[in-house]
Design a protein around this motif. Structure first.
Motif, PDB file in Angstrom:
ATOM      1  N   ASN A 105       0.826  -1.216   0.000  1.00  0.00           N
ATOM      2  CA  ASN A 105       0.000   0.000   0.000  1.00  0.00           C
ATOM      3  C   ASN A 105       0.855   1.259   0.000  1.00  0.00           C
ATOM      4  OD1 ASN A 105      -2.601  -1.364   0.219  1.00  0.00           O
ATOM      5  ND2 ASN A 105      -1.953  -1.896   2.297  1.00  0.00           N
ATOM      6  N   SER A 106       1.972   1.191  -0.698  1.00  0.00           N
ATOM      7  CA  SER A 106       2.922   2.310  -0.644  1.00  0.00           C
ATOM      8  C   SER A 106       2.809   3.254  -1.840  1.00  0.00           C
ATOM      9  CB  SER A 106       4.356   1.771  -0.572  1.00  0.00           C
ATOM     10  OG  SER A 106       4.677   1.049  -1.748  1.00  0.00           O
ATOM     11  N   PHE A 107       1.971   2.934  -2.822  1.00  0.00           N
ATOM     12  CA  PHE A 107       1.749   3.772  -4.003  1.00  0.00           C
ATOM     13  C   PHE A 107       3.030   4.034  -4.791  1.00  0.00           C
ATOM     14  CE2 PHE A 107      -1.324   5.020  -0.696  1.00  0.00           C
ATOM     15  CZ  PHE A 107      -2.496   4.584  -1.315  1.00  0.00           C
ATOM     16  N   PRO A 108       3.742   2.978  -5.159  1.00  0.00           N
ATOM     17  CA  PRO A 108       4.922   3.188  -5.998  1.00  0.00           C
ATOM     18  C   PRO A 108       4.507   3.492  -7.436  1.00  0.00           C
ATOM     19  CG  PRO A 108       4.557   0.857  -5.729  1.00  0.00           C
ATOM     20  CD  PRO A 108       3.502   1.550  -4.890  1.00  0.00           C
ATOM     21  N   MET A 109       5.432   3.999  -8.220  1.00  0.00           N
ATOM     22  CA  MET A 109       5.212   4.216  -9.642  1.00  0.00           C
ATOM     23  C   MET A 109       5.948   3.105 -10.394  1.00  0.00           C
ATOM     24  SD  MET A 109       3.750   6.079 -11.959  1.00  0.00           S
ATOM     25  CE  MET A 109       3.295   7.527 -11.001  1.00  0.00           C
ATOM     26  N   GLY A 110       5.204   2.166 -10.957  1.00  0.00           N
ATOM     27  CA  GLY A 110       5.836   1.048 -11.645  1.00  0.00           C
ATOM     28  C   GLY A 110       6.259  -0.049 -10.692  1.00  0.00           C
TER      29      GLY A 110
END
Length: 446
Positions: free
Chosen positions: A317-322
Motif C-alpha cells: 500500500n505504498s503507491f509506488p510508480m511502476g
C-alpha cells in the motif's frame, strides 16, 4: 488574459472537437461511419458516439452541424469518407470547409506545435498551440459565470490553460463548472503508464481539480494542498486493462479557478535510456535498472540497489510508480565509522546540460519504512539543496512513496549538472527512492 470563452459558438466547437478527436484514427473512423447514417430527422441517429454525448447531447442538429465540417486534422492519417452535402446550421469549422468530401492525407504538425513529450502518447498537453485539439466544456448552468483561456506563464514553456470565474459563482454547494478532455490516444493492454500534470491556484478556495482517465479516478488537487500562486507537479500511475486499446484523460474544475499545464502520458519503459518523456534526467523510474546512474555504498552493512517492489509485502500500500525503485536496507544501527557523514549509500545521475540562470524542478518520491531509519539528502554538483526526513509533514505516514518538489535556480556560468541522492541511515529499516525527474521551468515559476 486572452480569449475568455463562454459562448454558443464555443459550445458548437466543443461538440465538433468531441466528435472528431484528433489524433485518433479509430475514433475518426467511428465518427465517419456515424456521420454517414445521421439524417436531419435523427431517425437513423441511434449510434451517437459515447465520447461526444457530453458535448453534443442526443439530438441530431448539433451532430449534423459537426458532420458537415468533417475532420480537419492535418497531422494524422484520416480514412477516406463522404460527408453530408447540406450546409444548414454549419458551425465554425476549423478551418471553414465547403467541401462535400474529405480524403486521406498525411502530414506533420507545425514545428511550433510539437508534442510534449516527443515519445509519449498524449499530444499538445503543454497548450503552446492554444487548447486545440483538447475539448473544453463549460456546463450549461454556469456558461455566464465561468470561462477559460490560454494564458501565460506556463509551467515549463510559455502557455498554460486557465479557468476563471467571470461573475459571482452560482452554485450553493460543490459543482463541476468545466471539463477539459484530451484527444483520444492509443494504449496497449497490460502496459503500465505514467501521466503527469502541473497545477497553479491563484487563491485559497474550497474547490479542487480532479482528473480521470477512461473514467477511472486519477487524482484530486485542492487549492488548500499547497501554497497558492505556486506551481505544483503531479504524477499518476495507469495500467491499461485487457480490453483497453485507447484512452482519454479529462480534468474537471469544481468550485475553483486555476491553471493547468505540462500534461504528459507515456509508458514507464519510455523513461529508460537516453530520452525521457519528461525533463532531462535519464532512467529516473529505475524500470530498467540503474541505467545512467552510478551507485556508491560506503557502508558494508547496508544493502543497496534497484529492486522489484512487487514481491515484497512492505510496499503493498505504498503507491509506488511502476515495479522498480532504488532501495537501501540497513539490518541495524550502522557503525558511523563505516559511513561517510552517516551516508550508507548514494546514487549519482548522469550529467545534464543546463542553462545559466534558468530554473529547474527536481522531483522524486521517497519511502521510509519507519520514523527512525534516517533521512535523504539531495545535492546538485555536490552542493546540498534539500533534505527529507520521515517525520516531515510533507512525507505523511511511514511506508508510503511521497512526493518531493524542489525548485533549483542554476548559477551563472554553470552549463552541466548532476543530481546526487544520499541515504543517511541512523537505524534499522528501509529507504527507497523513485520517479526522479529534472525539468527545465518557465522563468516565472515560483
Amino acid at each position: 488574459m486572452t480569449r475568455l470563452v463562454a459562448t454558443q459558438a464555443d459550445t458548437e466547437n466543443s461538440c465538433y472537437r468531441a466528435l472528431f478527436p484528433c489524433p485518433s484514427p479509430s475514433a475518426l473512423s467511428v465518427a465517419s461511419a456515424f456521420c454517414a447514417t445521421i439524417t436531419a430527422s435523427g431517425t437513423t441517429a441511434t449510434n451517437y458516439p459515447t465520447r461526444a454525448t457530453n458535448a453534443c447531447g442526443t439530438t441530431a442538429d448539433r451532430y449534423i452541424s459537426a458532420c458537415q465540417c468533417g475532420p480537419t486534422c492535418s497531422y494524422s492519417t484520416l480514412a477516406t469518407a463522404t460527408s453530408l452535402s447540406s450546409t444548414t446550421n454549419a458551425p465554425a469549422c476549423e478551418p471553414p470547409s465547403t467541401s462535400t468530401t474529405f480524403t486521406s492525407t498525411t502530414s506533420t504538425a507545425p514545428p511550433a506545435c510539437e508534442s510534449t513529450p516527443v515519445n509519449g502518447n498524449l499530444l499538445y498537453g503543454d497548450f503552446e498551440c492554444d487548447f486545440t485539439p483538447w475539448n473544453p466544456l463549460v456546463f450549461a448552468p454556469f456558461a455566464s459565470v465561468y470561462g477559460y483561456s490560454v494564458t501565460t506563464p506556463g509551467f515549463t514553456k510559455v502557455n498554460s490553460f486557465q479557468t476563471e470565474f467571470l461573475g459571482t459563482p452560482n452554485c450553493p454547494t460543490t459543482c463541476t463548472y468545466l471539463r477539459l478532455t484530451s484527444p483520444v490516444f492509443p494504449v496497449t493492454p497490460g502496459v503500465k503508464y505514467k501521466y503527469t500534470f502541473a497545477t497553479w491556484f491563484d487563491g485559497i478556495s474550497r474547490g479542487f481539480v480532479g482528473t480521470k482517465i477512461n473514467d477511472r479516478a486519477g487524482r484530486t488537487v485542492s487549492a488548500l494542498d499547497y501554497p497558492v500562486t505556486n506551481w505544483r507537479f503531479h504524477q499518476v500511475p495507469f495500467q491499461a486493462n485487457a480490453t483497453e486499446n485507447e484512452a482519454s484523460v479529462f480534468f474537471e474544475w469544481l468550485n475553483v479557478e486555476s491553471r493547468l499545464d505540462s500534461v504528459t502520458f507515456a509508458p514507464l519503459s519510455a523513461y529508460c535510456g537516453n530520452t525521457s518523456p519528461v525533463g532531462l534526467l535519464r532512467d529516473g523510474e529505475f524500470e530498467c535498472g540503474l541505467g545512467a546512474w552510478t551507485q556508491q555504498k560506503p557502508d558494508p552493512q547496508a544493502t543497496a540497489g534497484v529492486v522489484n517492489l512487487g514481491s515484497d509485502s512492505l510496499y503493498t500500500n505504498s503507491f509506488p510508480m511502476g515495479d522498480y525503485a532504488w532501495r537501501v536496507v540497513s539490518p541495524g544501527v550502522p557503525n558511523p565509522a563505516n559511513q561517510e557523514l552517516h551516508v550508507s549509500a548514494r546514487i549519482i545521475s548522469g550529467s545534464m546540460a543546463v542553462t545559466p540562470g534558468k530554473k529547474y524542478l527536481v522531483y522524486f518520491t521517497s519511502f521510509f519504512s519507519n520514523r527512525t531509519v534516517g533521512s535523504v539528502g539531495v545535492m546538485i554538483n555536490n552542493s546540498p539543496i534539500y533534505t527529507r526526513n520521515p517525520n516531515d509533514a510533507a512525507q505523511g505516514t511511514p511506508a508510503v512513496f511521497s512526493p518531493n518538489h524542489i525548485i533549483w535556480t542554476n548559477m551563472a556560468g554553470l552549463t552541466s549538472a548532476n543530481v546526487k541522492i544520499e541515504a543517511l541511515v541512523f537505524g534499522a529499516g528501509t529507504i527507497a527512492i523513485d520517479s526522479v525527474m529534472f525539468v527545465e521551468l518557465n522563468d516565472g515559476v515560483v
